[in-house]
Write a protein that holds these residues in place. Structure first.
Motif, PDB file in Angstrom:
ATOM      1  N   ILE A   1       0.845  -1.068  -0.215  1.00 34.12           N
ATOM      2  CA  ILE A   1       0.160   0.023  -0.034  1.00 34.12           C
ATOM      3  C   ILE A   1       1.051   1.503   0.230  1.00 34.12           C
ATOM      4  O   ILE A   1       1.171   2.133   0.950  1.00 34.12           O
ATOM      5  N   GLY A   2       1.702   1.319  -0.922  1.00 30.54           N
ATOM      6  CA  GLY A   2       2.787   2.472  -1.069  1.00 30.54           C
ATOM      7  C   GLY A   2       4.160   1.950  -0.395  1.00 30.54           C
ATOM      8  O   GLY A   2       4.049   1.139   0.239  1.00 30.54           O
ATOM      9  N   ALA A   3       5.020   2.830  -0.769  1.00 35.12           N
ATOM     10  CA  ALA A   3       6.376   2.346  -0.260  1.00 35.12           C
ATOM     11  C   ALA A   3       6.399   2.676   1.360  1.00 35.12           C
ATOM     12  O   ALA A   3       7.149   1.659   1.894  1.00 35.12           O
ATOM     13  N   LYS A   4       5.726   3.501   1.672  1.00 33.37           N
ATOM     14  CA  LYS A   4       5.896   3.604   3.211  1.00 33.37           C
ATOM     15  C   LYS A   4       5.161   2.583   4.197  1.00 33.37           C
ATOM     16  O   LYS A   4       5.724   2.069   4.949  1.00 33.37           O
ATOM     17  N   ASP A   5       4.179   1.866   3.419  1.00 34.09           N
ATOM     18  CA  ASP A   5       3.598   0.731   4.094  1.00 34.09           C
ATOM     19  C   ASP A   5       4.645  -0.301   4.062  1.00 34.09           C
ATOM     20  O   ASP A   5       4.866  -1.168   5.159  1.00 34.09           O
TER      21      ASP A   5
ATOM     22  N   GLY B   1      18.167  10.277   6.660  1.00 29.49           N
ATOM     23  CA  GLY B   1      17.251   9.371   5.861  1.00 29.49           C
ATOM     24  C   GLY B   1      15.768   9.759   5.866  1.00 29.49           C
ATOM     25  O   GLY B   1      15.467  10.519   6.831  1.00 29.49           O
ATOM     26  N   TYR B   2      15.011   8.895   5.027  1.00 32.40           N
ATOM     27  CA  TYR B   2      13.678   9.203   5.191  1.00 32.40           C
ATOM     28  C   TYR B   2      13.252   8.762   6.742  1.00 32.40           C
ATOM     29  O   TYR B   2      13.592   7.575   7.085  1.00 32.40           O
ATOM     30  N   PRO B   3      12.460   9.444   7.339  1.00 36.22           N
ATOM     31  CA  PRO B   3      12.166   9.413   8.844  1.00 36.22           C
ATOM     32  C   PRO B   3      11.860   8.189   9.186  1.00 36.22           C
ATOM     33  O   PRO B   3      11.929   7.537  10.362  1.00 36.22           O
TER      34      PRO B   3
ATOM     35  N   VAL C   1      18.694   1.196   2.715  1.00 31.07           N
ATOM     36  CA  VAL C   1      19.497   2.377   1.844  1.00 31.07           C
ATOM     37  C   VAL C   1      18.199   2.766   0.769  1.00 31.07           C
ATOM     38  O   VAL C   1      17.172   2.280   0.510  1.00 31.07           O
ATOM     39  N   ASN C   2      18.556   3.928   0.291  1.00 30.85           N
ATOM     40  CA  ASN C   2      17.738   4.610  -0.813  1.00 30.85           C
ATOM     41  C   ASN C   2      18.238   5.522  -1.490  1.00 30.85           C
ATOM     42  O   ASN C   2      18.872   6.653  -1.187  1.00 30.85           O
ATOM     43  N   TYR C   3      18.465   4.943  -3.089  1.00 27.52           N
ATOM     44  CA  TYR C   3      19.142   5.790  -4.035  1.00 27.52           C
ATOM     45  C   TYR C   3      18.195   5.556  -5.178  1.00 27.52           C
ATOM     46  O   TYR C   3      17.984   4.573  -5.519  1.00 27.52           O
TER      47      TYR C   3
ATOM     48  N   ASN D   1      18.146   9.348  -3.571  1.00 25.17           N
ATOM     49  CA  ASN D   1      18.132   9.775  -2.151  1.00 25.17           C
ATOM     50  C   ASN D   1      17.261  10.651  -1.760  1.00 25.17           C
ATOM     51  O   ASN D   1      17.367  11.707  -2.227  1.00 25.17           O
ATOM     52  N   ASN D   2      16.366  10.546  -0.803  1.00 27.08           N
ATOM     53  CA  ASN D   2      15.793  11.736   0.065  1.00 27.08           C
ATOM     54  C   ASN D   2      16.358  11.717   1.260  1.00 27.08           C
ATOM     55  O   ASN D   2      16.401  10.612   1.957  1.00 27.08           O
ATOM     56  N   PRO D   3      16.953  12.878   1.780  1.00 29.16           N
ATOM     57  CA  PRO D   3      16.800  14.176   1.181  1.00 29.16           C
ATOM     58  C   PRO D   3      17.938  14.692   0.258  1.00 29.16           C
ATOM     59  O   PRO D   3      17.927  15.752  -0.041  1.00 29.16           O
TER      60      PRO D   3
ATOM     61  N   ALA E   1      16.177  -2.044   0.010  1.00 26.67           N
ATOM     62  CA  ALA E   1      16.597  -0.747  -0.994  1.00 26.67           C
ATOM     63  C   ALA E   1      15.380  -0.211  -1.367  1.00 26.67           C
ATOM     64  O   ALA E   1      14.508  -0.638  -2.092  1.00 26.67           O
ATOM     65  N   ASP E   2      15.196   1.067  -1.080  1.00 28.81           N
ATOM     66  CA  ASP E   2      14.065   1.985  -1.147  1.00 28.81           C
ATOM     67  C   ASP E   2      14.254   2.608  -2.450  1.00 28.81           C
ATOM     68  O   ASP E   2      14.962   3.546  -2.587  1.00 28.81           O
ATOM     69  N   ASN E   3      13.755   2.286  -3.729  1.00 29.97           N
ATOM     70  CA  ASN E   3      13.673   2.780  -5.020  1.00 29.97           C
ATOM     71  C   ASN E   3      12.689   3.595  -5.238  1.00 29.97           C
ATOM     72  O   ASN E   3      12.116   3.604  -6.503  1.00 29.97           O
ATOM     73  N   ALA E   4      12.037   4.370  -4.341  1.00 22.22           N
ATOM     74  CA  ALA E   4      10.847   4.990  -4.820  1.00 22.22           C
ATOM     75  C   ALA E   4      10.745   5.978  -5.678  1.00 22.22           C
ATOM     76  O   ALA E   4      10.088   6.473  -6.407  1.00 22.22           O
ATOM     77  N   TYR E   5      12.115   6.637  -5.857  1.00 22.32           N
ATOM     78  CA  TYR E   5      12.391   7.687  -6.728  1.00 22.32           C
ATOM     79  C   TYR E   5      13.117   7.089  -8.092  1.00 22.32           C
ATOM     80  O   TYR E   5      13.877   8.056  -8.768  1.00 22.32           O
ATOM     81  N   SER E   6      12.999   5.955  -8.359  1.00 21.38           N
ATOM     82  CA  SER E   6      13.647   5.126  -9.633  1.00 21.38           C
ATOM     83  C   SER E   6      13.317   5.810 -10.812  1.00 21.38           C
ATOM     84  O   SER E   6      14.408   5.935 -11.700  1.00 21.38           O
TER      85      SER E   6
ATOM     86  N   HIS F   1       9.394  -0.371  -4.255  1.00 19.01           N
ATOM     87  CA  HIS F   1       9.142   0.625  -5.470  1.00 19.01           C
ATOM     88  C   HIS F   1       7.527   1.223  -5.103  1.00 19.01           C
ATOM     89  O   HIS F   1       6.887   0.587  -4.177  1.00 19.01           O
ATOM     90  N   SER F   2       7.502   2.314  -5.934  1.00 21.57           N
ATOM     91  CA  SER F   2       6.180   2.957  -5.556  1.00 21.57           C
ATOM     92  C   SER F   2       5.598   3.579  -6.840  1.00 21.57           C
ATOM     93  O   SER F   2       6.339   4.103  -7.753  1.00 21.57           O
ATOM     94  N   PHE F   3       4.264   3.634  -6.850  1.00 19.95           N
ATOM     95  CA  PHE F   3       3.853   4.365  -8.093  1.00 19.95           C
ATOM     96  C   PHE F   3       3.421   6.018  -7.715  1.00 19.95           C
ATOM     97  O   PHE F   3       3.269   6.633  -8.548  1.00 19.95           O
ATOM     98  N   SER F   4       3.693   6.281  -6.473  1.00 14.49           N
ATOM     99  CA  SER F   4       3.565   7.715  -6.132  1.00 14.49           C
ATOM    100  C   SER F   4       4.337   8.978  -6.807  1.00 14.49           C
ATOM    101  O   SER F   4       3.823   9.709  -7.426  1.00 14.49           O
ATOM    102  N   LYS F   5       5.397   8.580  -7.070  1.00 16.91           N
ATOM    103  CA  LYS F   5       6.308   9.529  -7.465  1.00 16.91           C
ATOM    104  C   LYS F   5       6.366   9.277  -9.443  1.00 16.91           C
ATOM    105  O   LYS F   5       6.470  10.175  -9.907  1.00 16.91           O
ATOM    106  N   THR F   6       6.406   7.971  -9.574  1.00 16.39           N
ATOM    107  CA  THR F   6       6.459   7.581 -11.040  1.00 16.39           C
ATOM    108  C   THR F   6       5.081   8.028 -11.841  1.00 16.39           C
ATOM    109  O   THR F   6       5.393   8.743 -12.959  1.00 16.39           O
TER     110      THR F   6
ATOM    111  N   TRP G   1      -3.004   7.597  -4.043  1.00 13.80           N
ATOM    112  CA  TRP G   1      -3.578   6.410  -4.667  1.00 13.80           C
ATOM    113  C   TRP G   1      -3.172   5.021  -3.552  1.00 13.80           C
ATOM    114  O   TRP G   1      -3.922   4.090  -3.615  1.00 13.80           O
ATOM    115  N   ARG G   2      -1.976   5.257  -2.892  1.00  9.64           N
ATOM    116  CA  ARG G   2      -1.447   4.108  -2.321  1.00  9.64           C
ATOM    117  C   ARG G   2      -0.972   2.830  -2.938  1.00  9.64           C
ATOM    118  O   ARG G   2      -1.946   1.690  -2.763  1.00  9.64           O
ATOM    119  N   ILE G   3      -0.033   2.760  -3.792  1.00 12.96           N
ATOM    120  CA  ILE G   3       0.387   1.475  -4.277  1.00 12.96           C
ATOM    121  C   ILE G   3       1.733   1.604  -4.607  1.00 12.96           C
ATOM    122  O   ILE G   3       2.244   2.562  -5.051  1.00 12.96           O
TER     123      ILE G   3
END
Ligand SMILES: Cc1ncc(COP(=O)(O)O)c(C=O)c1O
Length: 393
Positions: free
Chosen positions: A99-103, A125-127, A171-173, A175-177, A203-208, A235-240, A246-248
């Protein structure tokens, strides 16, 4: 009434606090410009909305979804992953909808940590990384991301005994922030490190998909031999696709790792609304997707260059963002605290940016600007920053 230590010991969520301050200023009549949260100002593209119009009317999509993710969603992700990253995944066993990367980020530590177990988290890092480790009763060990290391963790400087004790590492690349990117050689070292110390990389690739030059096009850690067995990629659809509300999202990894997550998460939630999964699945291979991606890249590159020009003119120290939505900028030398700098900026100019310390102690001498506001508001924000700095000369 008694609240758990978990709640009592957790500081309020950074963006919630900032939002409260923004609202308080607005209530006083201030025209606040927020360059704070990373929520795209642009709407979800039309082609995605058109798919949703169909999917939402299909009653087969109205029932409980499967815990793991619908087969057609997982197949669409597998096809996209192959095309985008050159990585083959088994849709039946190596992909799971979330339900989103945060989930994923908030629950994964509960899959790998028992109370007292150690987890490596990057600082800044992302808090949610650190909060989630604490919620699991784990002990977060902060790994500094320093400018001289291009904001990558210096794996060699991590105490081997601590690494042996750690069960996971976030890890997150991109990277935020810090807006840093990681290349293949970093991921190779990271996978070797994980195998040596027997830990799981998250590996958080939310901004791929948010990058500005072809040579910075993010890769997947799954591309590295051995990674599937020792890493989960988020992965996340939020930024893509500008789908934050929508939370996915989805995670990928070996059957064993995905099964462990499934055991846990099937007791927590009941999956992602099927209409959302099917819309996301169809969006990935839609003929408009690439054009949309290009437009978004052009929009953010243009914003990036305009902001960079102002910041450079004012003498701010920063690296030009190579990906993500963010500028990670040193606070002026006259300030000792990022919170004070951001509070003054809000008080005197009604401009909201995020104090770097909110992402961890290594962020104390930085602030973050998000490019996710309409162009005109960004320009006004830069004018206000200019006035603020000139007033202090
Ligand atoms: C690094 C990082 N991971 C995860 C998320 C959350 O993404 P999602 O909207 O998919 O939950 C964010 C959101 O800003 C983020 O910056």
């Amino acid at each position: 009434m008694k609240f758990s230590r978990r709640v009592i010991d957790t500081p309020p969520y950074l963006f919630h606090l900032i939002d409260e301050k923004r609202k308080a200023a607005q209530e006083k009549g201030v025209d606040v410009i927020s360059l704070s949260i990373g929520d795209p100002d642009q709407p979800t593209p039309d082609f995605v909305l058109s798919i949703m119009e169909e999917e939402i009317r299909d009653p087969r999509n109205h029932v409980y979804p499967s815990y793991k993710g619908e087969p057609d969603f997982c197949e669409a992700v597998a096809a996209w992953f192959d095309k985008r990253f050159g990585v083959q995944l088994d849709p039946r066993t190596e992909i799971m909808a979330v339900i989103g990367a945060k989930d994923a980020v908030s629950h994964l530590p509960l899959v790998f940590l028992d109370p007292g177990d150690c987890a490596l988290v990057t600082d800044p890092g992302y808090p949610v990384y650190e909060a989630a480790v604490r919620f699991a009763g784990g002990h977060p060990v902060r790994i500094p991301l320093l400018e001289e290391n291009r904001f990558l963790p210096d794996l060699e400087s991590i105490d081997p005994q601590t690494a042996d004790k750690a069960h996971i590492m976030f890890v997150n690349y991109p990277n935020n922030p810090t807006a840093a990117v990681a290349d293949r050689s970093f991921f190779e070292k990271l996978v070797a490190f994980a195998l040596k110390h027997d830990l799981v990389i998250l590996a958080d690739n939310a901004y791929s998909e948010v990058y500005f030059a072809q040579e910075d096009r993010p890769i997947s850690i799954m591309k590295i031999p051995g990674a599937k067995e020792t890493a989960l990629e988020i992965h996340s659809f939020s930024k893509t696709f500008n789908m934050t509300g929508w939370r996915i999202g989805f995670i990928t990894g070996s059957k064993e790792l995905i099964n462990a997550v499934l055991t846990f998460k099937s007791n927590i939630d009941s999956g992602v609304f099927m209409a959302v999964q099917r819309t996301a699945a169809r969006a990935l291979s839609h003929p408009e997707a690439e054009r949309f991606n290009q437009q978004r890249t052009d929009l953010f590159r243009n914003r990036r260059d305009r902001i960079a020009k102002v910041l450079s003119g004012l003498g701010f120290k920063f690296q030009l963002p190579r990906a993500s939505y963010y500028f990670w900028v040193r606070i002026p030398p006259s300030y000792a605290s990022s919170v004070k700098f951001c509070a003054d900026l809000l008080e005197h100019q009604g401009l909201v940016v995020t104090p770097g310390v909110g992402y961890g102690p290594s962020g104390e001498s930085f602030f973050r600007i998000s490019m996710t506001a309409p162009d005109q508001r960004i320009d006004e924000g830069m004018e206000r920053l200019t006035t603020f700095m000139k007033d202090r000369q």
